[in-house]
Design a protein around this motif. Structure first.
Motif, PDB file in Angstrom:
ATOM      1  N   LEU A  42      44.444 -82.823  13.956  1.00  0.00           N
ATOM      2  CA  LEU A  42      43.787 -82.220  12.800  1.00  0.00           C
ATOM      3  C   LEU A  42      44.520 -82.621  11.537  1.00  0.00           C
ATOM      4  O   LEU A  42      45.742 -82.721  11.522  1.00  0.00           O
ATOM      5  CB  LEU A  42      43.804 -80.688  12.905  1.00  0.00           C
ATOM      6  CG  LEU A  42      43.017 -80.060  14.029  1.00  0.00           C
ATOM      7  CD1 LEU A  42      43.292 -78.569  14.090  1.00  0.00           C
ATOM      8  CD2 LEU A  42      41.537 -80.313  13.849  1.00  0.00           C
ATOM      9  N   ASN A  43      43.779 -82.814  10.479  1.00  0.00           N
ATOM     10  CA  ASN A  43      44.354 -83.055   9.157  1.00  0.00           C
ATOM     11  C   ASN A  43      44.028 -81.852   8.294  1.00  0.00           C
ATOM     12  O   ASN A  43      42.954 -81.258   8.419  1.00  0.00           O
ATOM     13  CB  ASN A  43      43.769 -84.319   8.535  1.00  0.00           C
ATOM     14  CG  ASN A  43      44.127 -85.554   9.318  1.00  0.00           C
ATOM     15  OD1 ASN A  43      45.261 -85.705   9.758  1.00  0.00           O
ATOM     16  ND2 ASN A  43      43.177 -86.427   9.520  1.00  0.00           N
ATOM     17  N   MET A  44      44.957 -81.488   7.418  1.00  0.00           N
ATOM     18  CA  MET A  44      44.710 -80.339   6.549  1.00  0.00           C
ATOM     19  C   MET A  44      45.196 -80.630   5.135  1.00  0.00           C
ATOM     20  O   MET A  44      46.060 -81.478   4.919  1.00  0.00           O
ATOM     21  CB  MET A  44      45.391 -79.085   7.072  1.00  0.00           C
ATOM     22  CG  MET A  44      46.880 -79.086   6.969  1.00  0.00           C
ATOM     23  SD  MET A  44      47.560 -77.507   7.514  1.00  0.00           S
ATOM     24  CE  MET A  44      49.213 -77.657   6.878  1.00  0.00           C
ATOM     25  N   THR A  45      44.617 -79.917   4.204  1.00  0.00           N
ATOM     26  CA  THR A  45      45.015 -79.971   2.806  1.00  0.00           C
ATOM     27  C   THR A  45      45.491 -78.582   2.421  1.00  0.00           C
ATOM     28  O   THR A  45      44.823 -77.586   2.720  1.00  0.00           O
ATOM     29  CB  THR A  45      43.830 -80.373   1.914  1.00  0.00           C
ATOM     30  OG1 THR A  45      43.327 -81.628   2.365  1.00  0.00           O
ATOM     31  CG2 THR A  45      44.243 -80.486   0.464  1.00  0.00           C
ATOM     32  N   VAL A  46      46.658 -78.487   1.794  1.00  0.00           N
ATOM     33  CA  VAL A  46      47.179 -77.202   1.326  1.00  0.00           C
ATOM     34  C   VAL A  46      46.601 -76.959  -0.058  1.00  0.00           C
ATOM     35  O   VAL A  46      46.709 -77.798  -0.954  1.00  0.00           O
ATOM     36  CB  VAL A  46      48.723 -77.207   1.292  1.00  0.00           C
ATOM     37  CG1 VAL A  46      49.249 -75.884   0.763  1.00  0.00           C
ATOM     38  CG2 VAL A  46      49.289 -77.492   2.673  1.00  0.00           C
ATOM     39  N   LEU A  47      45.955 -75.795  -0.233  1.00  0.00           N
ATOM     40  CA  LEU A  47      45.298 -75.441  -1.482  1.00  0.00           C
ATOM     41  C   LEU A  47      46.093 -74.372  -2.233  1.00  0.00           C
ATOM     42  O   LEU A  47      46.856 -73.614  -1.637  1.00  0.00           O
ATOM     43  CB  LEU A  47      43.885 -74.918  -1.204  1.00  0.00           C
ATOM     44  CG  LEU A  47      42.982 -75.839  -0.401  1.00  0.00           C
ATOM     45  CD1 LEU A  47      41.700 -75.114  -0.024  1.00  0.00           C
ATOM     46  CD2 LEU A  47      42.679 -77.104  -1.174  1.00  0.00           C
TER      47      LEU A  47
END
Length: 66
Positions: A42-47
């Protein structure tokens, strides 16, 4: 999301990381057949979390070293 693990740089002491808002991207693969357990990447972006206000508080994450 909370990451609970060990800090190998600090003699294996406990380490907790909290990310306040994240967005997962679609999986790039889901391998169920192989010599090991099933694997999913999984790839994620921290917001940014605009509700966290105050001097010295990160709006993205915090780390606790025990």
């Amino acid at each position: 999301m909370t990451f609970d693990g060990l800090n190998e740089v600090d003699s294996g002491n406990p380490f907790v990381g909290r990310y306040f808002r994240i967005k997962f991207s679609p999986t790039s693969g889901f391998s169920r057949i192989g010599n090991e357990f099933a694997e999913m990447q999984l790839n994620m972006t921290v917001l940014k979390d605009d509700t966290r206000l105050g001097a010295g508080l990160s709006q993205y994450m915090e780390f606790l070293m025990v």
